[in-house]
Structure formats: C-alpha cells, structure tokens
Design an enzyme around this catalytic site. Structure first.
Site, short mmCIF file in Angstrom:
data_model
loop_
_atom_site.label_atom_id
_atom_site.label_comp_id
_atom_site.label_asym_id
_atom_site.label_seq_id
_atom_site.Cartn_x
_atom_site.Cartn_y
_atom_site.Cartn_z
N ASP B 62 0.79 -1.31 -0.13
CA ASP B 62 0.20 0.01 0.11
C ASP B 62 0.94 1.31 -0.03
O ASP B 62 0.35 2.34 0.04
CB ASP B 62 -0.98 0.06 1.10
CG ASP B 62 -0.18 -0.17 2.41
OD1 ASP B 62 0.88 -0.15 2.52
OD2 ASP B 62 -1.12 -0.54 3.62
N ARG B 262 -4.50 4.69 5.73
CA ARG B 262 -4.84 4.49 4.41
C ARG B 262 -6.44 5.17 4.25
O ARG B 262 -7.10 5.97 5.01
CB ARG B 262 -5.41 2.89 4.70
CG ARG B 262 -3.89 2.11 4.62
CD ARG B 262 -3.30 1.90 3.37
NE ARG B 262 -4.27 1.30 2.29
CZ ARG B 262 -4.44 -0.15 2.10
NH1 ARG B 262 -3.73 -0.91 2.78
NH2 ARG B 262 -5.42 -0.48 1.16
N TYR B 270 1.29 -2.62 11.60
CA TYR B 270 2.20 -3.64 11.54
C TYR B 270 2.51 -3.87 12.92
O TYR B 270 3.07 -3.23 13.90
CB TYR B 270 3.40 -3.12 10.85
CG TYR B 270 3.31 -2.82 9.28
CD1 TYR B 270 3.08 -1.37 8.93
CD2 TYR B 270 3.54 -3.83 8.51
CE1 TYR B 270 3.00 -1.30 7.66
CE2 TYR B 270 3.30 -3.73 7.23
CZ TYR B 270 3.12 -2.47 6.81
OH TYR B 270 2.90 -2.18 5.21
N PRO B 370 7.92 -6.37 4.48
CA PRO B 370 7.16 -5.25 3.96
C PRO B 370 7.30 -3.99 4.60
O PRO B 370 6.59 -2.99 4.26
CB PRO B 370 5.88 -5.82 3.80
CG PRO B 370 5.76 -6.87 4.84
CD PRO B 370 7.21 -7.31 5.12
#
Lengths: 654, 654
Positions: B62, B262, B270, B370
């Site tokens: 993202d 987001r 995370y 990530p």
C-alpha cells in the site's frame, strides 16, 4: 404496458441531466454508507432517460469555469478534468492595423490579459470536450449508486394532476422504447458535422444529446412512469503564433474569430460567417467546412491558416432568449442550456419534439450564444441548485416550498447571463471602429472583457434573500456579516487553505464541503488556548448538541452529522489543538464504525510546504476578537448566513 | 492444442507484471498515433497471464514512494493515486517512559519528523491499496492498446533453445487454461485473511496475486506459446491521538508497532508478534485476528485500542534474501517483489508452483520485510527499467546487449534494498535500550530513519556506468557534469518548474518526460537574446538535424521526433522567445498532422501564479556562461550524460 413509479424522472442525459443524476447518486451513496439507529434514510429513486441511441461522442460544449471545477471537486471528479483538459493561461487580442503587412493593413497583437485572475479560485479555466465530462458524470453515477442512463427512451405524453398534493405521484409520463439502428448510416465525415443539432435547420434537428434521430426508429415497447418530480434537461435542438492561448481576432472588414486550445493538440475556432438582416435565414449551401475555413483564412490575413484535421464543426445563429418560468407547480422543472433556437419567438421550440403536450414549458431555460463558454456550466449549476433541494424534500429535511427558490435563484442567473451574452455577442460580431468609421471600440471591448472576467469564471453569482439565503439586513436573525468580511452571504463559500489537525496536511477548506447533501456550520471560534475562548466554545457546543439543540433538532436518525456537519477552524497552532479534549459534537463518532472524525478540525497554522495558511485573514475574520463566528453553508456551497457564535441559537431559529 | 507466438510473454499480473504491460501499451499507443513516411513501427506483441481467477481485491502492499508517483505521472495515472490515496505528512515516534501513567511506565511521544523532506520531489508519499493501483495499470493498458490480463492461465512447462539467437522465438511455454470456480467457497471472513499468501504456511500458498488457488481447478484447455522474451513477475507465494499520521511505537517489553493511514479512514497496523529462535516455526494457532489485536493492545498501553472493523490481515516472517541473477541469457527475466519466503535457503521457493521446470530461476528477485514500504515500488521500478529496453530491442533502436544492464542496474538496487531492510527490520524488532539493559538506542533508530529518508522516497537510486549511463570520468565522450551541478548522472532527471512558451503556463519539466519509449535531449542554450547564443544554437541544431546528424542517424522512419525528442529551456523571457524563428528541429512538425510542436520550448521565467521558475538555478546551470549544455535522458527518466552543447557531436558518438 408496464407501469412503475419513481421519485424523480430526469428527461435528457446531457450535462444538466447527468449532473443532477450524479448528484443524487452521491447523496444516495452517502446515506447508504451510514449505519443508523433509527429508520434508515430512503434511497432516492430516480431514472434518467434519453432518446438518443448513444451519448455525444465529439464536439459541442468545451469550456469549464473555475466555479464548475470547484463543484466537480465536491463530487470527486475535478482531478479527471485537470488531467485531460487544457488550461487557458492568457487571452491575446489581435486587431486590424493599417501599418501591418508593409502598409497593406493586417492583424496585429494589441493586448494580452491573464485568463483567470490570481485569487479567483483554487482552480483555473479548463477546456475539454463535452463527451468527456458526460463520461465522468456517468462513471460517478454508476460508481456511487449503480444507476445507468436509459438510452433510446422517448417521452411521448405527459400529464400532471391538477392538485399536485392530492396524490403521491402527481406526474404521469409515457415513454416509448425505441429500437436501435440496424445499420449505422453515418459515415466518418458525418460524425464531424454538428449541423444536425445546430439551430439552423429545423427538419434535421433530432436528438437531445447527439446521436441519430428517432423518426426512423421503430417502437419496441411503451411504458408508463409515475413520478413525484419531473426534470427536463433536454437542451437540445438546441495556427497562429499564440494558438495554444485564447485568441480574440478582429479583422477590419471580414469579421471576428475566437480560438481556444483543446485537448490532444486541437484548437476550437469560432468563426463569424456573416450577419443576418431581420427575417433573413442562413443559406444552407454556405455551411460547409470548406466555406468556414475559407472565411477564417480571410479573417486572419496576413497570417496563413491551414487545417490539418477537422474533428467536428457546426453553425449557430446568435440569439438571446429566456424562459419565463423554470418550474410548474414546483413539480416539473426545466434546466439546462440551449445554444440554438430556430423559432424567432422566445420560450418555444426546443423541447417540443420531446414533450409535445408540454409546449408551454417546452423550452430549456436559457438560450444564448456559445462563445462566452457559459452554457454547459450554467446548465450543470442549474441542476446543482435543484438536486439537493429535491433530495431534502424527499428526505423530509426541508419543506417543499424550498423548491420555489430554484426558479428565483436560477432565473436571475439566466437573466444576467443573457444580458452578458448580448453584450459580448454584439462586440464579437460588430465591426471594429476605425479612424474613418464608427464601430466597436477596442477599448470598450477590452474593458467589458476584463469587467466580465469574474462572471466568466462562474464565481460572481450572488443569490438574493430567500428561505435559504439570509440578508445582511435581517436583524431579527442576528446576521453579522461584519464578523467575516471575506465571506459574502448569498455567494459560494470561497476557498482558503488551512491545516488539518488529524493529518498535519495543508488542505483546501472548500474541498472539505463534499456535495453529499449535507448542510455545514463552519465554526471560527478564535484561539482556543485562551480560557475565554475555550469556555465560550463549551457553551456554543452545548447549544448545538444539547437536548433539543440545533443539531439534534434536525437529525432524527441517530446519526449526528448526517444532516448538518460542523467543521471547526481554530486560530491556534495545530500541535496545541491536537490533544485537547474537544466537545464531542466537533469530532463526532462517525457512522458506520463509530470512529471519532479526524477530518473536522482545522488550524490556521504553518504548512510543512507552503507557508502560513492565513485562513482567518482570508475569510476576513479577526482572530483576536472576543467573539467567534459561525457560517452556515448550504449543500451547494452557497453561504446562507453568518452569525456570532454566541448567537448560535439564532442560527438555529433561522 | 493451439500454438501461437508473441514478442513478450509476461507471467504474473501483480504490480510488476502489470507495470511492464502498461508501459508496453503506452509505447505501442505512441507509435500507433504516428503517421510515418517509411515503414511503420511494429506493434509490440505481448501477453500477460495470471493463474488467479481474479486480481487481488483487498490488502497487500500500500505504500507509494515519491519516485514511483513521478513515474506514474509519466504514464498519466498519478492523478488517480493523488485523488484516492492518503498522504502521510509526519512520522510520530512513541517510546517507553517509566514516568508515564503515574509512574507505572508507558508510552510517550518522543519525536516527530516530516515524512517527505521539502524539495525531494514534486510529489509526496501516498498510501493506497495494491488493488487500486493494479486497477489503474489495467485501465491504462486497456485504454492505450486494448490489452487485457488473461486470468486463469497457469504455465506448466518452460523450454529455451540452447542457442537463443538461432531462432526467432527461442522460448516455449505451455499454458494450462483453468476452469473458473463453480461456487465461491470463500466467506466474507476468509477474504479478510491474507494468510493464504503469507510466508508462514506452505500448504496454503496458492496464487500469485491473491484469489483462490489452482489445485482444485480443472484444466479446460492447453496451449503452447512461443516467445522472444519471457518475464516472470510472479512474486508471490512469493485510534491513538496521531492515528492519521505515521506512528512508530516501541514498547518497553511487548515489541513494536508501525501504523500508516489508509484510504477511507482505515489504518494499517504492523504488529510485532514475537521473535523466532533459529529453526523455530510460527505457531499457527497464534495467528488469529483476535491474538493480533490483543498483542497490539499490549504494545500501545496505556493507550486503549479498539478495532471497529478489520478489512484484511496477514502474518509474515522477516527475512532478507536476494536472487543471484535476474535474467537467463537475456531472454528470460524475473522481476518483482516477494515479501515472504518459507524456505530458509535463498533463491528457491516462490515461483516453483508456477514454473516447476524452472527452479533455478524460480524465485522472484528480492525478498524482504514489507515494513519499509519498498516492495511494490521496487517491483514496478524493476519492470520500468526493463520495459523500454525490451521495446528498443524489438524496435531495432538498441542492440540486444542493452538487456544485460537490467541485471546490473536492478541487482545493485535490490542489494541496497536488502541491506537497508535488514537494518530497519532489526531496529523495529529489537527491544529498546533502557537505563538498565542494552538494546536498540532510540537515537540510533532516529538517525538511521532520517538518513534513510531519501532512500525510502525512491529518489536515491544512482545507476553505475554502463552502455546506457556515462560516467563523469569518461573524458573520451566529453562528459561535463560541471555544466549542470544540479543534475546527477545515473540518477533520475529531477523536477524543476519552467514556463511553457506555447501555453504560457507554469509546468513541471519532469512531467514533460512521458514514458512513451523515447530518449530525450534536454537543451539549455542560455539566453537567446544574445547573438552569440543564437548563433551557437544554429550550429548545434545543424549537427542535430543535418544530413547524417545525430537525430537523423537514429530516426529511420521519417518521423523526426519518434526516437529522440528535443526539449529546449531558454534563460530568456517567454515573450521574447515566442515569435523567434527557431530552428525547425526544436519545434518539429509532429505526426500525425504535421502541426509544429507547441510543447517543446520552455522559458526560465516568471509565472502568472507562482513566482520565478528558477529553472537554470534548480539544475545548477549558469545562464551567463558562453557555453550551453545538453542533457541526455533515457526513456525511464534516468540521466545518461551531460555535454557542452558545442560538443553535441560527442553526445552523438556516445
């Protein structure tokens, strides 16, 4: 024959009709995204029909005013216009000069002006074909609530109950479903010509939004639609050195040209072919692409003009006409733009092929010349004005009488537009004055052009006092325009930047006013670090949020920010606001997840990238006064009134 | 079994594969828009297949780096990322403090840093779900040349001729066409879990881009595809107070959290679940959404955390691995990102289910954690690097040996990425130092974070000398980096504003470098009002345009700006340039209509809106020097070299 009923039937899927439909879709999507403890808000049930087989593919309108782009922003499609469109930066005036071309006389650049004055809007002017904006509006409609335009549907009759309030669905429209063309008879050459829908040749005028005609089409089905409201948006019968700028070219003898740059390297030319005497009609044989180019070549001499490709051309007769009334018993509305009118009498013609039984209202609202780029914009702003009013009445959050303000507000705008157009058209068509002959003075032209600059951006509109606009003189409502001298009651809420406390970003305050059908109270309490301000804010919020408070009074669904949203701008550094325990009404737990809003609190503060936002200065609000202010903004971004925050109950009464 | 042949077969339709396909579509569309007197440029014939039934719908990557957004701009899709994405403005660090929570100890905000340093890029960082960017790339591909992803296609075997140059199509791939699922077995709850493609549970790993697995699917058909090139882009088995900012939270005992905002009000967390000893495996029963939330709650204490909705979750094991080689005989390439690798040995695993016979190359190029938001960006930049090189070779405008630079350039980048990731991952997972115990020093963390700022924007990449990048030391080619001290050879061409002479607009110079496969010469001749500059420019243009000149030598199709485009920036006011009779090579008659280009000449001048553009200062070019400069920019916006304009023939030799 099938029978059905809808809240709103929209006839015609040009810019005005699509804009209305897209706005309704946006409002539906907003309410669908909410979880409510009370009764859910009913989806507004609407249909949009068009008799053409497909939407317009090329040509027609192409100018987007700053104000229109601001409204597109509120719908979430402005980025597509900016991406594909052409920005116009300057207007260049070319005029005859006897000294040019070695004394033979010719054109000379005489002046240059900026096209959008700095400070007018966050956006500038853009040029982009009508086909694209129709696509954006259709996409939006489909994304938001899944509605599609129903093509090949022609209204054949219309009835309305004498007493419109005696029945739920007072309007009955018969729709004929047309068969699609078996073979597409139009050649590529044909598709370039817009003459079939110009105002010159009555017998060829066919469809409201381009495409092929209906006369040759078979009826495959018929249906009867009952509706609460009907909206007619059928407008329709209705290379030089600076070619990527806007050029205004007056030749000494041959007439005038206006050029505007278009996407994909194209340029639109408006070429004056000639003048008509009263009663005279256009000679059909004159209107060929070759003749138009020839005429343009004679105007631009001594420059040479060659056309590498012609995507589209048309011809229209300039006339300024205006409908007397925009609505019928506040149930049937007409909206939108007609550039062309083959009838010489006003208020007739255009819609007759669509509504044969509705002749008295069968014109679109306004008809004028396309050159000033006003038509498509005004059309969409017509339905922007109408859409939220219809939705409010259907949702039960406004009295039906609010619908009468559509007529009063938009008729006045149309009237001003026609006046403006008459002047501009006269100046374009008139022969420039020379030393020997009287005529249009170039100084006169430039002066009017400049004066009209704000008008052509769409930002000059100011609605008069009505049930949805206060007046500075309404002492009984406690109106206090002096508290925000940069905000004009009756005009749109202008943009100034601010810093969003939740995201630390520099944002545009106007962009927060999404067109989802909600009213907004913009609170400017001052600097909350002061105890007096913090105390005052607590008391204001109690009046808003308390038992029987302003917000609760109009929100019957248990979803506190669904009818009126409060946006607060503090004259306080962001980091000092961030962790304050603000009253919950300012950061309500938003539906559907009950997460506190993070996008309702703003600071007049410094940005990481663009300096101070100067929000209070921009709106003419004194941050150090011992009184805050509250601005009530309608769902279409127009300012209804300005109050002292200590007088917030007067806003409530209003 | 059907047989067919393509230029390029792309396996895997994740970000890397789609980016490559979209770039090829853009190059095809560019050439299709041109009319040529010579032989037309052949359409690059490519296919993109994926074994999943549909593309990824939710979750996964993202983060978009500034540099990735710059490249999206060159493809014409950046506006969609900006419209839908979240900008991150600040990073907030929370750390343990024994004084917090009344001496019980807890978290405290210790520092805030800006997320994108001003001046890094025209764009900033954005967060937006991978599903959306895959949609934008698919839309672009379809708009530009009509290509669609072929879903439900699984490669089952692969062969390559020993001598790849002995035959036109040296690669043979067998594709199995899979039957779609009869019923969709996944419940809403299932769709939230990304575990099926995490690196934890081998038996559940199925599809390259999400969607359901293939094991249960019937084969409906098989085909054999012969290809000139094969590219494997199958990565895959391969509310706090500041919640809308990026938060880095280190707890004293419980581990760390990173949050990023987001779209649609969501936040990505995370959460560090624990640490594994060598050889230890994750306990499957620990990986439930409830356990993850519980863990997060313990980390953020004394703050409370409640989750109103979970859209998606997954779990991965941190590991840094890198493929030894990215290509096989410059015919088969692998690209793209694998966050997860269940095998402990490097270079194995991920692609094996897709290419069982191609195990030695069956890993995606790089595998890392990530958290630093590097994966999707690096993947797409891999194929950005590869795409124009493949197109040039297929068009015959480059030697096949240029393809070897894919490996040298991108392997070095992947290596740096892995190094960076190892450091960042260690810091995130490590326990913070306290007065009593050694551990990760917070100062150390902050220092690395800041230093790595440019790296995480994607703008720090600098390719070494090769056939497509010069070096400052290459005296024989006459490289003159001193003439443009703001331009770094081997790095991307940075953005500075300028004024477009044709449109009078302030433009971003980097945005003019469209990713259509063309090389560009950026000319900075100085102030053309000086006779010496004008004379020099005439002589430079003769060397470019003359018989056997640099441009003509490489343009075999009679379409003069189709291989190399020249963009010129003068240190001269716009109005003084506008009517100059510039050499035609600077404003070539562009295909298809032969209209002179209006978008190739720029001025370092004042804007109507934003002050002086200071273009020459931005690029470190002295406008008053008696020598101009020419910058050669590759089709992927990287700077190949800088020359004195008087030495332009050396650029030609190069």
């Amino acid at each position: 024959m099938t029978n059905s009923a809808v809240d709103i039937l929209i006839v015609g899927a040009g810019p005005a009709g699509l804009f209305l439909a897209a706005q309704l879709a946006k409002i539906n999507a907003f309410h669908a995204s909410r979880v409510r403890t009370g009764e859910p808000v009913k989806r507004i049930n609407y249909r949009i029909v068009d008799k053409a087989e497909h939407k317009v593919l090329v040509g027609h309108a192409d100018g987007f005013q700053c104000r229109t782009v601001e409204v597109f922003q509120s719908l979430g499609i402005a980025h597509r216009v900016l991406h594909e469109g052409c920005e116009v930066a300057e207007v260049v005036f070319y005029n005859p000069d006897p000294e040019e071309d070695g004394g033979k006389g010719g054109l000379k650049e005489t002046q240059r002006v900026i096209d959008t004055e700095p400070g007018t809007s966050f956006f500038r002017h853009y040029l982009l074909g009508q086909a694209r904006i129709e696509q954006f509006l259709s996409d939006l409609m489909q994304d938001e609530d899944g509605t599609k335009v129903e093509q090949l549907m022609e209204p054949t009759s219309f009835e309305m109950a004498n007493d419109v309030n005696s029945t739920e669905y007072p309007i009955t429209v018969k729709l004929r479903h047309l068969a699609p063309s078996i073979s597409n008879g139009s050649t590529k050459e044909d598709s370039k010509s817009g003459l079939y829908r110009s105002n010159l040749f009555a017998t060829e005028a066919t469809s409201s939004t381009g495409g092929s005609g209906t006369d040759d089409k078979a009826t495959v089905d018929e249906e009867v639609v009952k509706a609460k409201y009907l909206v007619g948006c059928d407008g329709a019968r209705s290379w030089l050195p600076t070619i990527r700028l806007k050029n205004v070219i007056h030749s000494a003898e041959s007439g005038s040209i206006l050029t505007v740059p278009r996407e994909r390297g194209y340029v639109r030319f408006y070429v004056q072919l000639g003048r008509l005497e009263p009663g005279q009609r256009v000679n059909r044989s004159e209107v060929t692409i070759e003749k138009i180019i020839e005429k343009a070549q004679s105007i631009v001499k001594p420059y040479r003009l060659e056309c590498a490709d012609v995507e589209w051309y048309t011809c229209y007769e300039i006339g300024q006409r205006l409908c007397d009334t925009f609505d019928k018993q506040e149930r049937v509305f007409i909206a939108g733009y007609v550039a062309h009118d083959i009838e010489t009498a006003p208020n007739t013609g255009i819609l007759t092929s669509i509504f044969p039984h509705f002749r008295e209202y069968s014109d679109a609202c306004h008809t004028h010349s396309p050159k000033a780029g006003q038509g498509m914009n005004t059309s969409m702003m017509d339905t922007y004005n109408l859409g939220w009013k219809l939705a409010s009445v259907l949702h039960g959050t406004a009295q039906p009488s609010v619908l009468s303000t559509y007529q009063t507000e938009r008729h006045a705008v149309a009237n001003d537009l026609i006046e403006f157009d008459r002047k501009i058209a006269g100046l374009f068509s008139g022969k420039p004055a020379t030393r020997e002959e009287a005529g249009v003075s170039l100084d006169e032209f430039h002066a009017l052009w400049k004066k009209m600059g704000k008008w052509t951006t769409g930002t000059a509109i100011e609605y008069s006092q009505s049930s949805v606009v206060t007046s500075a003189k309404q002492q009984d409502f406690g109106i206090r325009p002096d508290l925000a001298t940069g905000i004009l009651i009756g005009s749109h809420f202008e943009n100034h930047p601010a810093i969003c406390c939740g995201t630390a970003q520099d944002i545009q305050l106007q962009h927060q006013l999404i067109s989802d059908g909600r009213w907004r109270i913009m609170l400017f309490p001052g600097d909350i670090r002061k105890t007096s301000v913090a105390d005052r804010l607590q008391s204001v919020c109690k009046k808003l949020d308390g038992e029987g408070g302003i917000i609760r009074r109009y929100t019957r669904t248990g979803d506190i920010d669904s009818v009126i949203q409060i946006l607060t701008v503090f004259a306080t550094p962001r980091l000092d606001i961030e962790k304050l325990p603000l009253p919950e009404i300012l950061k309500p737990k938003s539906s559907p997840y009950g997460v506190p809003a993070w996008d309702t609190i703003f600071a007049d503060d410094k940005s990481h990238y663009t300096g101070n936002s100067n929000t209070y200065i921009g709106y003419g609000i004194k941050a150090d006064r011992d009184i805050g202010c509250a601005v009530l903004v309608r769902p279409d971004q127009y300012v209804a009134g300005v109050w002292a925050d200590t007088d917030i109950e007067k806003l409530g009464e209003y």
